[in-house]
Design a protein around this motif. Structure first.
Motif, mmCIF file in Angstrom:
data_model
loop_
_atom_site.group_PDB
_atom_site.id
_atom_site.type_symbol
_atom_site.label_atom_id
_atom_site.label_comp_id
_atom_site.label_asym_id
_atom_site.label_seq_id
_atom_site.Cartn_x
_atom_site.Cartn_y
_atom_site.Cartn_z
ATOM 1 N N TYR A 114 -12.987 162.256 68.237
ATOM 2 C CA TYR A 114 -11.704 162.148 68.933
ATOM 3 C C TYR A 114 -10.913 160.968 68.378
ATOM 4 C CZ TYR A 114 -14.327 164.967 72.280
ATOM 5 O OH TYR A 114 -15.095 165.936 72.866
ATOM 6 N N MET A 115 -9.642 161.209 68.110
ATOM 7 C CA MET A 115 -8.763 160.144 67.630
ATOM 8 C C MET A 115 -7.346 160.411 68.102
ATOM 9 S SD MET A 115 -9.302 161.426 63.747
ATOM 10 C CE MET A 115 -11.050 161.497 64.132
ATOM 11 N N GLN A 116 -6.576 159.343 68.214
ATOM 12 C CA GLN A 116 -5.190 159.479 68.668
ATOM 13 C C GLN A 116 -4.277 158.840 67.627
ATOM 14 O OE1 GLN A 116 -3.917 159.289 72.914
ATOM 15 N NE2 GLN A 116 -3.101 157.320 72.289
ATOM 16 N N ASP A 117 -3.384 159.659 67.067
ATOM 17 C CA ASP A 117 -2.398 159.221 66.080
ATOM 18 C C ASP A 117 -3.028 158.684 64.794
ATOM 19 O OD1 ASP A 117 -0.252 159.932 67.778
ATOM 20 O OD2 ASP A 117 -0.402 158.010 68.823
ATOM 21 N N TRP A 118 -4.245 159.094 64.503
ATOM 22 C CA TRP A 118 -4.922 158.792 63.243
ATOM 23 C C TRP A 118 -5.605 160.051 62.746
ATOM 24 C CZ3 TRP A 118 -4.042 154.348 60.875
ATOM 25 C CH2 TRP A 118 -3.732 153.217 61.630
ATOM 26 N N LEU A 119 -5.784 160.152 61.454
ATOM 27 C CA LEU A 119 -6.568 161.221 60.843
ATOM 28 C C LEU A 119 -7.413 160.639 59.720
ATOM 29 C CD1 LEU A 119 -4.144 164.268 60.486
ATOM 30 C CD2 LEU A 119 -6.278 164.195 61.769
ATOM 31 N N PRO A 120 -8.543 161.263 59.421
ATOM 32 C CA PRO A 120 -9.302 160.820 58.255
ATOM 33 C C PRO A 120 -8.505 161.100 56.981
ATOM 34 C CG PRO A 120 -10.491 162.536 59.490
ATOM 35 C CD PRO A 120 -9.158 162.375 60.112
ATOM 36 N N ALA A 121 -8.604 160.207 56.018
ATOM 37 C CA ALA A 121 -7.951 160.410 54.728
ATOM 38 C C ALA A 121 -8.692 159.620 53.658
ATOM 39 C CB ALA A 121 -6.488 159.983 54.788
ATOM 40 N N ASP A 169 -7.264 158.570 50.919
ATOM 41 C CA ASP A 169 -6.339 157.664 50.234
ATOM 42 C C ASP A 169 -5.286 157.097 51.186
ATOM 43 O OD1 ASP A 169 -4.999 159.998 50.742
ATOM 44 O OD2 ASP A 169 -4.298 160.298 48.701
ATOM 45 N N GLY A 170 -5.715 156.789 52.397
ATOM 46 C CA GLY A 170 -4.771 156.256 53.378
ATOM 47 C C GLY A 170 -4.980 154.777 53.601
ATOM 48 N N THR A 171 -4.701 154.331 54.800
ATOM 49 C CA THR A 171 -4.920 152.935 55.169
ATOM 50 C C THR A 171 -6.413 152.694 55.354
ATOM 51 O OG1 THR A 171 -4.875 153.348 57.539
ATOM 52 C CG2 THR A 171 -2.740 152.956 56.460
ATOM 53 N N GLY A 172 -6.769 151.449 55.644
ATOM 54 C CA GLY A 172 -8.174 151.140 55.907
ATOM 55 C C GLY A 172 -8.726 151.957 57.057
ATOM 56 N N THR A 173 -7.910 152.144 58.105
ATOM 57 C CA THR A 173 -8.341 152.933 59.258
ATOM 58 C C THR A 173 -8.593 154.380 58.855
ATOM 59 O OG1 THR A 173 -7.175 151.498 60.802
ATOM 60 C CG2 THR A 173 -7.685 153.734 61.560
ATOM 61 N N ASN A 174 -7.652 154.988 58.129
ATOM 62 C CA ASN A 174 -7.837 156.369 57.686
ATOM 63 C C ASN A 174 -9.099 156.509 56.844
ATOM 64 O OD1 ASN A 174 -4.477 156.033 57.369
ATOM 65 N ND2 ASN A 174 -5.225 157.734 58.591
ATOM 66 N N ASN A 175 -9.330 155.559 55.949
ATOM 67 C CA ASN A 175 -10.508 155.603 55.077
ATOM 68 C C ASN A 175 -11.798 155.434 55.866
ATOM 69 O OD1 ASN A 175 -8.834 155.918 52.849
ATOM 70 N ND2 ASN A 175 -8.812 153.737 52.382
ATOM 71 N N ARG A 176 -11.792 154.541 56.861
ATOM 72 C CA ARG A 176 -12.987 154.337 57.692
ATOM 73 C C ARG A 176 -13.323 155.599 58.482
ATOM 74 N NH1 ARG A 176 -13.797 153.479 62.682
ATOM 75 N NH2 ARG A 176 -11.621 153.088 63.179
ATOM 76 N N ILE A 177 -12.295 156.232 59.034
ATOM 77 C CA ILE A 177 -12.523 157.467 59.791
ATOM 78 C C ILE A 177 -13.034 158.561 58.856
ATOM 79 C CG2 ILE A 177 -11.432 159.265 61.184
ATOM 80 C CD1 ILE A 177 -9.501 157.089 62.229
#
Length: 167
Positions: A18-25, A27-35
């Motif tokens: 579950y996540m809100q306003d984030w997605l895994p990526a 090549d994204g931000t640190g948060t996207n990469n961690r997810i």
């Protein structure tokens, strides 16, 4: 031996992320990469993953990673709650559920989705990104929960307040 081996080959434990306003990526931000790293770890462990993304921000773009096998992508526009009883509970420090619903405006929507998935598969894991989604499992004793956050929540909140005050 062969029968059991074939059964295990077809068995994939389930995890709902579950996540809100984030997605895994990748090549994204640190948060996207961690997810993304968390998602990749579940896939490497042979889990079937449902990514449940709650989009609250109006500019949020839901862009799932299409080439990933064993991943189901779900997008939900959550209801935002802001009831008077929730506010009174929050301000008076009475009524934990209502107070949490006031503090985390999408909690009720997220909690309903979590409860539905628990009823469908009580053995599934429920992985929550950040406090905004993790607060949904408070009081759901049957929830097999994992909370993921890359910072201490207090430092994270302070940093965001500082950034917002400068904008």
């Amino acid at each position: 031996g062969i029968f059991i081996s074939r059964m295990l080959d077809n068995y994939h434990p389930v995890v709902h992320m579950y996540m809100q306003d984030w997605l895994p990526a990748k090549d994204g931000t640190g948060t996207n990469n961690r997810i993304y790293s968390n998602l990749r770890a579940y896939l490497d462990l042979a889990y079937k993953v449902e990514v449940v993304c709650f989009g609250r921000k109006t500019d949020f773009e839901f862009e799932p990673i299409d080439e990933m096998e064993n991943v189901q992508w779900t997008f939900i526009k959550p209801q935002v709650s802001d009831g008077l009883l929730d506010r009174i509970s929050y301000l008076s420090n009475f009524g934990e559920e209502r107070a949490l619903d006031y503090r985390f405006k999408t909690r009720k929507s997220i909690r309903n989705e979590v409860a539905t998935r628990i009823r469908q598969n009580p053995k599934a894991l429920h992985h929550f990104e950040y406090l905004g989604t993790a607060c949904a499992f408070i009081g759901l004793s049957q929830c097999r929960a994992i909370w993921s956050m890359h910072d201490l929540e207090s430092k994270f909140a302070d940093a965001h307040k500082q950034i917002r005050s400068e904008i």
